[in-house]
Design a protein around this motif. Sequence first.
Motif, PDB file in Angstrom:
ATOM      1  N   LEU A 105       0.817  -1.207   0.000  1.00  0.00           N
ATOM      2  CA  LEU A 105       0.000   0.000   0.000  1.00  0.00           C
ATOM      3  C   LEU A 105       0.855   1.262   0.000  1.00  0.00           C
ATOM      4  O   LEU A 105       0.582   2.211  -0.752  1.00  0.00           O
ATOM      5  CB  LEU A 105      -0.933  -0.011   1.214  1.00  0.00           C
ATOM      6  N   LEU A 106       1.906   1.284   0.820  1.00  0.00           N
ATOM      7  CA  LEU A 106       2.759   2.472   0.865  1.00  0.00           C
ATOM      8  C   LEU A 106       3.446   2.690  -0.482  1.00  0.00           C
ATOM      9  O   LEU A 106       3.546   3.820  -0.969  1.00  0.00           O
ATOM     10  CB  LEU A 106       3.799   2.346   1.972  1.00  0.00           C
ATOM     11  N   GLY A 107       3.911   1.603  -1.103  1.00  0.00           N
ATOM     12  CA  GLY A 107       4.524   1.724  -2.418  1.00  0.00           C
ATOM     13  C   GLY A 107       3.558   2.289  -3.437  1.00  0.00           C
ATOM     14  O   GLY A 107       3.926   3.138  -4.265  1.00  0.00           O
ATOM     15  N   ALA A 108       2.286   1.842  -3.388  1.00  0.00           N
ATOM     16  CA  ALA A 108       1.275   2.347  -4.315  1.00  0.00           C
ATOM     17  C   ALA A 108       1.025   3.835  -4.093  1.00  0.00           C
ATOM     18  O   ALA A 108       0.895   4.609  -5.051  1.00  0.00           O
ATOM     19  CB  ALA A 108      -0.022   1.564  -4.145  1.00  0.00           C
ATOM     20  N   LEU A 109       0.967   4.245  -2.822  1.00  0.00           N
ATOM     21  CA  LEU A 109       0.740   5.662  -2.510  1.00  0.00           C
ATOM     22  C   LEU A 109       1.908   6.528  -2.964  1.00  0.00           C
ATOM     23  O   LEU A 109       1.717   7.639  -3.473  1.00  0.00           O
ATOM     24  CB  LEU A 109       0.512   5.836  -1.010  1.00  0.00           C
ATOM     25  N   LEU A 110       3.128   6.021  -2.815  1.00  0.00           N
ATOM     26  CA  LEU A 110       4.304   6.781  -3.253  1.00  0.00           C
ATOM     27  C   LEU A 110       4.313   6.933  -4.772  1.00  0.00           C
ATOM     28  O   LEU A 110       4.599   8.013  -5.298  1.00  0.00           O
ATOM     29  CB  LEU A 110       5.582   6.080  -2.783  1.00  0.00           C
ATOM     30  N   ALA A 111       4.009   5.848  -5.487  1.00  0.00           N
ATOM     31  CA  ALA A 111       3.969   5.912  -6.949  1.00  0.00           C
ATOM     32  C   ALA A 111       2.880   6.870  -7.421  1.00  0.00           C
ATOM     33  O   ALA A 111       3.084   7.654  -8.363  1.00  0.00           O
ATOM     34  CB  ALA A 111       3.744   4.525  -7.533  1.00  0.00           C
ATOM     35  N   ALA A 112       1.715   6.813  -6.767  1.00  0.00           N
ATOM     36  CA  ALA A 112       0.615   7.706  -7.127  1.00  0.00           C
ATOM     37  C   ALA A 112       0.983   9.162  -6.837  1.00  0.00           C
ATOM     38  O   ALA A 112       0.743  10.054  -7.665  1.00  0.00           O
ATOM     39  CB  ALA A 112      -0.642   7.316  -6.364  1.00  0.00           C
ATOM     40  N   GLY A 113       1.572   9.388  -5.672  1.00  0.00           N
ATOM     41  CA  GLY A 113       1.950  10.751  -5.301  1.00  0.00           C
ATOM     42  C   GLY A 113       2.988  11.339  -6.235  1.00  0.00           C
ATOM     43  O   GLY A 113       2.887  12.497  -6.663  1.00  0.00           O
ATOM     44  N   GLY A 114       4.017  10.554  -6.570  1.00  0.00           N
ATOM     45  CA  GLY A 114       5.046  11.040  -7.484  1.00  0.00           C
ATOM     46  C   GLY A 114       4.483  11.377  -8.853  1.00  0.00           C
ATOM     47  O   GLY A 114       4.845  12.397  -9.454  1.00  0.00           O
ATOM     48  N   SER A 115       3.566  10.543  -9.347  1.00  0.00           N
ATOM     49  CA  SER A 115       2.960  10.786 -10.661  1.00  0.00           C
ATOM     50  C   SER A 115       2.106  12.055 -10.652  1.00  0.00           C
ATOM     51  O   SER A 115       2.184  12.887 -11.558  1.00  0.00           O
ATOM     52  CB  SER A 115       2.108   9.588 -11.074  1.00  0.00           C
ATOM     53  N   ALA A 116       1.275  12.198  -9.624  1.00  0.00           N
ATOM     54  CA  ALA A 116       0.395  13.365  -9.538  1.00  0.00           C
ATOM     55  C   ALA A 116       1.200  14.656  -9.378  1.00  0.00           C
ATOM     56  O   ALA A 116       0.879  15.688  -9.984  1.00  0.00           O
ATOM     57  CB  ALA A 116      -0.571  13.205  -8.374  1.00  0.00           C
ATOM     58  N   LEU A 117       2.259  14.611  -8.568  1.00  0.00           N
ATOM     59  CA  LEU A 117       3.095  15.798  -8.370  1.00  0.00           C
ATOM     60  C   LEU A 117       3.810  16.218  -9.648  1.00  0.00           C
ATOM     61  O   LEU A 117       4.169  17.387  -9.805  1.00  0.00           O
ATOM     62  CB  LEU A 117       4.129  15.529  -7.272  1.00  0.00           C
ATOM     63  N   MET A 118       4.002  15.290 -10.563  1.00  0.00           N
ATOM     64  CA  MET A 118       4.661  15.620 -11.827  1.00  0.00           C
ATOM     65  C   MET A 118       3.676  16.200 -12.836  1.00  0.00           C
ATOM     66  O   MET A 118       3.960  17.198 -13.510  1.00  0.00           O
ATOM     67  CB  MET A 118       5.318  14.368 -12.420  1.00  0.00           C
ATOM     68  N   VAL A 119       2.499  15.599 -12.951  1.00  0.00           N
ATOM     69  CA  VAL A 119       1.555  15.998 -13.996  1.00  0.00           C
ATOM     70  C   VAL A 119       0.809  17.280 -13.632  1.00  0.00           C
ATOM     71  O   VAL A 119       0.616  18.154 -14.492  1.00  0.00           O
ATOM     72  CB  VAL A 119       0.552  14.851 -14.273  1.00  0.00           C
ATOM     73  N   TYR A 120       0.396  17.425 -12.369  1.00  0.00           N
ATOM     74  CA  TYR A 120      -0.435  18.577 -11.980  1.00  0.00           C
ATOM     75  C   TYR A 120       0.204  19.925 -12.312  1.00  0.00           C
ATOM     76  O   TYR A 120      -0.435  20.781 -12.958  1.00  0.00           O
ATOM     77  CB  TYR A 120      -0.782  18.501 -10.492  1.00  0.00           C
ATOM     78  N   PRO A 121       1.444  20.180 -11.913  1.00  0.00           N
ATOM     79  CA  PRO A 121       2.008  21.494 -12.234  1.00  0.00           C
ATOM     80  C   PRO A 121       2.249  21.713 -13.723  1.00  0.00           C
ATOM     81  O   PRO A 121       2.224  22.851 -14.197  1.00  0.00           O
ATOM     82  CB  PRO A 121       3.340  21.500 -11.457  1.00  0.00           C
TER      83      PRO A 121
END
Length: 485
Positions: free
Chosen positions: A203-219
């Motif tokens: 679960l933590l790995g999934a959250l980290l992957a999701a967070g990294g992806s969102a932080l890249m695309v959003y800005p």
Amino acid sequence: MSDTPYKWRWVALFVILAAEVMDLLDSLVTNIAAPAIRADIGGGESTIQWLGAGYTLAMAIGLITGGRLGDIFGRRRMFLIGAVGFTLGSIACGLAQEPDQLIAARVVQGLLGAVMLPQGLGILKDIFSEKEQATAFGMFGPVMGLSTVGGPILAGWLVDADLFGTGWRMIFLINIPLGLFAVAGGRAFLPEWKSARTVRLDLLGALLAAGGSALMVYPLVQGREHDWPAWAFVLIGLSVAVFGFFGWYEKRKSARGGDPLVEPSLFAKRGFSGGMVLGLMFFSAMTGFWLTFSLYTQLGLHYSPFKAGLTGIPSSIGMVVAFVLSQGLQRFGRKVMHAGLVVMVLGVGGLILTLQLAGAEVTPWQLIPALTVSGFGMGLVMAPFFDTVLASVEPHETGSASGTLTSVQQLGAALGTAILGTVFFERIKSTDFVKAEQFTLGVEIAMLAVVFAAVFLLPRHARPQGHGEAEAAEPENRAPAEATV
């Protein structure tokens, strides 16, 4: 798989194909319908980007864990949950009254689609014999080809036809009969399967992957509308840091005997790491191409959605032809990908030249040569991609590798929508549509040059295990079904 194949296996195949068609259509339709959607419910230019990026980003995030959920809770059960959720998400899209509601519903579609799709492919591998698998998975090629050609045309026709006064909303509501078929057929004909081995969800790995992806695309999407404030660059930097921590965490989890989301040993392989860079850049360039070209034809040339969909047919046909011909070119290995990139650059360059010569008066007929060549090049790159990237992957790493590559493909699509969409809209501020599209296509050529260099990192050939030269020290493996489709 049991010695006696499941008797309803061919019916199960068509149920799973229905689910695949829903995903393929929904990944394409908003490129054509986005201007009509924005004209109806409002929103800024970033709304157009988020209609595609929200779906593909959610799909990328969900695919990392989607297959693992089937191992834990059962593939049939998760397929049904995904199909029901995807259908409800489609209904929510069709009923949305505001841009934020529609984008949120697109994210739901992407997440539930990522739960649904891996289960169907896994079920097919289990119920078909090895001899039958080639025939079964061979049916995905024509379905992908027809969806690629027909998806934009169908979307344009539905928007223009305004069936029952629904306008653009019908591009989502058309998923209802497909979704009902997938749910009813799944309940009746899909067998249950669950991993015999106890698998834990990272679960933590999934959250980290999701967070990294969102932080890249959003800005990348929102930064332009806010005139590139400092926080946009801070978030991009944070995404790099989060992905770095993700890699460290996965390595540590594996060393302690846990079930990492991604096998850390994969990143030590030059071919796989290079394939991730290649996939990220190539699918970014390809998705960004389709988005900006669709916007240019509608906003710049004032084509109707249906006419814009028809204009893209030559590229889709070129891609399908390349898929067919690539079967006889397998012996050339990664050289096929290099050739495809050269052809694709020639096609994109031809499109720039066509726009330069014809300007704002360009007709769909004048675009046919360049679009056909660029589509043919795309197909030559896509056809051997998964097989070649996975050539040096060990058998026990194949599941993790194919899932990771598929996620990278979707993340690349989200990044392409963000990057090239932003470039296109930024140029419109200071120039006309023709020059904005030409500049965007120039950026695409630069991205394809990076892809060309990354191909050199791949193994020279994708060969079955136990066959081959001494080129790679590691055993090579055929791409799994998840990769080939």
